[in-house]
Scaffold this active site. Structure first.
Site, PDB file in Angstrom:
ATOM      1  N   LYS A   1      37.293  28.366 -42.423  1.00 54.00           N
ATOM      2  CA  LYS A   1      38.018  27.350 -41.514  1.00 54.00           C
ATOM      3  C   LYS A   1      39.512  27.407 -41.213  1.00 54.00           C
ATOM      4  CE  LYS A   1      33.954  25.443 -40.620  1.00 54.00           C
ATOM      5  NZ  LYS A   1      33.081  26.115 -39.649  1.00 54.00           N
TER       6      LYS A   1
ATOM      7  N   LYS B   1      25.964  34.069 -38.891  1.00 57.92           N
ATOM      8  CA  LYS B   1      24.766  33.347 -38.894  1.00 57.92           C
ATOM      9  C   LYS B   1      24.551  32.697 -37.400  1.00 57.92           C
ATOM     10  CE  LYS B   1      26.131  28.873 -40.974  1.00 57.92           C
ATOM     11  NZ  LYS B   1      25.817  28.118 -39.822  1.00 57.92           N
TER      12      LYS B   1
ATOM     13  N   LYS C   1      25.916  25.878 -34.919  1.00 57.78           N
ATOM     14  CA  LYS C   1      26.093  25.171 -33.839  1.00 57.78           C
ATOM     15  C   LYS C   1      27.404  25.063 -33.180  1.00 57.78           C
ATOM     16  CE  LYS C   1      24.225  21.456 -36.370  1.00 57.78           C
ATOM     17  NZ  LYS C   1      25.433  21.057 -37.196  1.00 57.78           N
TER      18      LYS C   1
HETATM   19  P1  ATP Z   1      28.263  23.883 -37.612  1.00 55.29           P
HETATM   20  O1  ATP Z   1      28.607  25.395 -36.909  1.00 55.29           O
HETATM   21  O2  ATP Z   1      28.773  22.898 -36.501  1.00 55.29           O
HETATM   22  O3  ATP Z   1      28.703  23.830 -38.925  1.00 55.29           O
HETATM   23  P2  ATP Z   1      25.657  24.601 -38.606  1.00 55.29           P
HETATM   24  O4  ATP Z   1      24.924  25.433 -37.572  1.00 55.29           O
HETATM   25  O5  ATP Z   1      26.429  25.481 -39.647  1.00 55.29           O
HETATM   26  O6  ATP Z   1      26.773  23.981 -37.519  1.00 55.29           O
HETATM   27  P3  ATP Z   1      25.350  22.497 -40.369  1.00 55.29           P
HETATM   28  O7  ATP Z   1      25.259  21.098 -39.690  1.00 55.29           O
HETATM   29  O8  ATP Z   1      26.680  22.870 -40.798  1.00 55.29           O
HETATM   30  O9  ATP Z   1      24.918  23.483 -39.081  1.00 55.29           O
HETATM   31  O10 ATP Z   1      24.251  22.647 -41.403  1.00 55.29           O
HETATM   32  C1  ATP Z   1      22.861  22.074 -41.545  1.00 55.29           C
HETATM   33  C2  ATP Z   1      21.948  22.755 -42.276  1.00 55.29           C
HETATM   34  O11 ATP Z   1      21.685  24.098 -41.665  1.00 55.29           O
HETATM   35  C3  ATP Z   1      22.586  23.296 -43.655  1.00 55.29           C
HETATM   36  O12 ATP Z   1      21.575  22.771 -44.638  1.00 55.29           O
HETATM   37  C4  ATP Z   1      22.770  24.676 -43.532  1.00 55.29           C
HETATM   38  O13 ATP Z   1      22.825  25.330 -44.760  1.00 55.29           O
HETATM   39  C5  ATP Z   1      21.495  25.127 -42.428  1.00 55.29           C
HETATM   40  N1  ATP Z   1      21.918  26.220 -41.662  1.00 55.29           N
HETATM   41  C6  ATP Z   1      22.890  26.202 -40.732  1.00 55.29           C
HETATM   42  N2  ATP Z   1      23.004  27.481 -40.337  1.00 55.29           N
HETATM   43  C7  ATP Z   1      22.208  28.272 -40.836  1.00 55.29           C
HETATM   44  C8  ATP Z   1      21.687  29.576 -40.691  1.00 55.29           C
HETATM   45  N3  ATP Z   1      22.077  30.198 -39.438  1.00 55.29           N
HETATM   46  N4  ATP Z   1      20.650  29.758 -41.582  1.00 55.29           N
HETATM   47  C9  ATP Z   1      20.009  28.950 -42.445  1.00 55.29           C
HETATM   48  N5  ATP Z   1      20.364  27.877 -42.644  1.00 55.29           N
HETATM   49  C10 ATP Z   1      21.291  27.331 -41.803  1.00 55.29           C
HETATM   50 MG    MG Z   2      27.945  24.521 -40.971  1.00 58.49          MG
END
Ligand code: ATP
Ligand code: MG
Length: 343
Positions: free
Chosen positions: A120, A203, A206
């Site tokens: 970050k 990965k 969001k």
């Molecule tokens: P942001 O980019 O806003 O952080 P994010 O997609 O990383 O969003 P989070 O809210 O941080 O989502 O994570 C929610 C859950 O989804 C967590 O358990 C995280 O480990 C899982 N997760 C997020 N992205 C992935 C991915 N690409 N593959 C597997 N698990 C994921």
């Molecule tokens: Mg995240």
């Protein structure tokens, strides 16, 4: 299967998703799929991490919409508010209190070494706020406030779970009481999952890689467009060639949504050096649509019913606060901070 009478003996489960946008395939397969399976046999607390979203999304204009959307998606994916406690993080002030107390036991050096913090700092050098630094402490508080032992999360959260165990154990040793159990990252059957982005760079997410992420509200045509743009090459030139990462990723996605015969067909075609990636991607896109469309439609309907969503939030907060307040009582007692009750 256990029923209400045995519910107090069930293992406690906590997990959350940040209200930073629309859920995607990674959230579903890394986290949500496990939530849905766990709701039958565990005492589950699933929340919308609105405080966590402020570390990277200080603009709150879209926050309310995202909070409602994540809640609608939780339910659309199969979580039953009668079986699990669904709540918004900021409705539980006990989490903030525990966060404050645990911050006194978390050291700058260890927080600065966290991989997600270093990422970050690279991504948002203009906003390296203290919340970003102490993110693992807030996440620890989310988990320990219910004294949870299992935390269904994706691979990206593994290090945070290790920190949660350290902070909890540090508290127990510091104050001489076993208030907190050790929480572990959880995934049914196999290791933690990372759903890769369609461009192979990191990965699905969001907040990042948005054109290479398949969202649970993408329309059919957008799904086709994104999948067809996924990186491929001219194909293997000899049988049984090792797969490059980006092709491996396509197969990983196919294993998530396609049936065995489709997977076998394209695996054999690859091994025979006869694969046509255009055909594979077309098949993958249609299977993605079959998977995503029902969730998308159901979440859209639920999102419109604000009265229902607010009722779920209210009831979830009430249940979560009972559990959180009980933990904080133990915490204050262990610390000798329950002044009015001391003899
Ligand atoms: P942001 O980019 O806003 O952080 P994010 O997609 O990383 O969003 P989070 O809210 O941080 O989502 O994570 C929610 C859950 O989804 C967590 O358990 C995280 O480990 C899982 N997760 C997020 N992205 C992935 C991915 N690409 N593959 C597997 N698990 C994921
Ligand atoms: Mg995240």
């Amino acid at each position: 299967m256990s029923n209400g009478a045995t519910s107090s003996k069930r293992e406690i489960v906590v997990s959350g998703i940040r209200s930073t946008g629309v859920l995607h395939l990674g959230n579903y397969f890394g986290a949500m799929r496990n939530y849905v399976r766990m709701q039958e046999d565990y005492d589950c607390y699933f929340f919308i991490a609105d405080w966590h979203s402020l570390t990277t999304h200080p603009d709150t204009k879209g926050l309310s919409g995202s909070v409602h959307r994540v809640l609608a998606e939780y339910i659309a994916c199969g979580l039953d508010p009668a079986k699990v406690t669904l709540y918004v993080q900021s409705d539980i002030p006990e989490i903030a209190e525990l966060y404050l107390l645990l911050n006194m036991l978390a050291y700058k050096g260890e927080l600065e070494k966290t991989a997600s913090f270093k990422d970050k700092v690279r991504q948002q050098p203009e906003n390296v706020n203290a919340g970003l630094l102490t993110y693992p402490v807030l996440m620890t508080s989310d988990i320990l406030v219910h004294r949870a032992v299992k935390v269904p999360v994706g691979k990206d959260q593994e290090q945070h779970l290790e920190m949660a165990r350290n902070f909890g154990q540090r508290f127990n040793h510091r104050y001489g009481q076993e208030v907190f159990p050790e929480p572990y990252a959880f995934n049914f059957g196999h290791e933690l999952l990372k759903v890769p982005s369609l461009d192979g760079a990191g990965k699905m997410s969001k907040s990042e890689n948005q054109m290479a992420t398949l969202y649970l509200n993408d329309d059919d045509d957008l799904i086709r467009k994104k999948v067809m743009k996924a990186k491929t090459d001219a194909g293997p030139t000899a049988p049984n060639t090792p797969m490059p990462d980006y092709i491996e990723n396509l197969f990983l996605l196919m294993r998530l949504v396609s049936d065995d015969s489709t997977i076998l067909h394209y695996t054999a075609a690859y091994n025979d050096a006869a694969i046509r990636y255009g055909d594979m991607k077309k098949a993958l896109a249609e299977d993605m649509i079959r998977f995503i469309a029902p969730i998308r439609e159901s979440a859209r309907e639920l999102e419109k019913d604000k009265g229902y969503l607010h009722k779920v939030m209210r009831e979830g907060a009430e249940k979560a606060r009972i559990s959180a307040a009980a933990t904080l009582q133990l915490v204050r007692h262990a610390m000798g901070m329950d002044y009015r009750f001391l003899s």
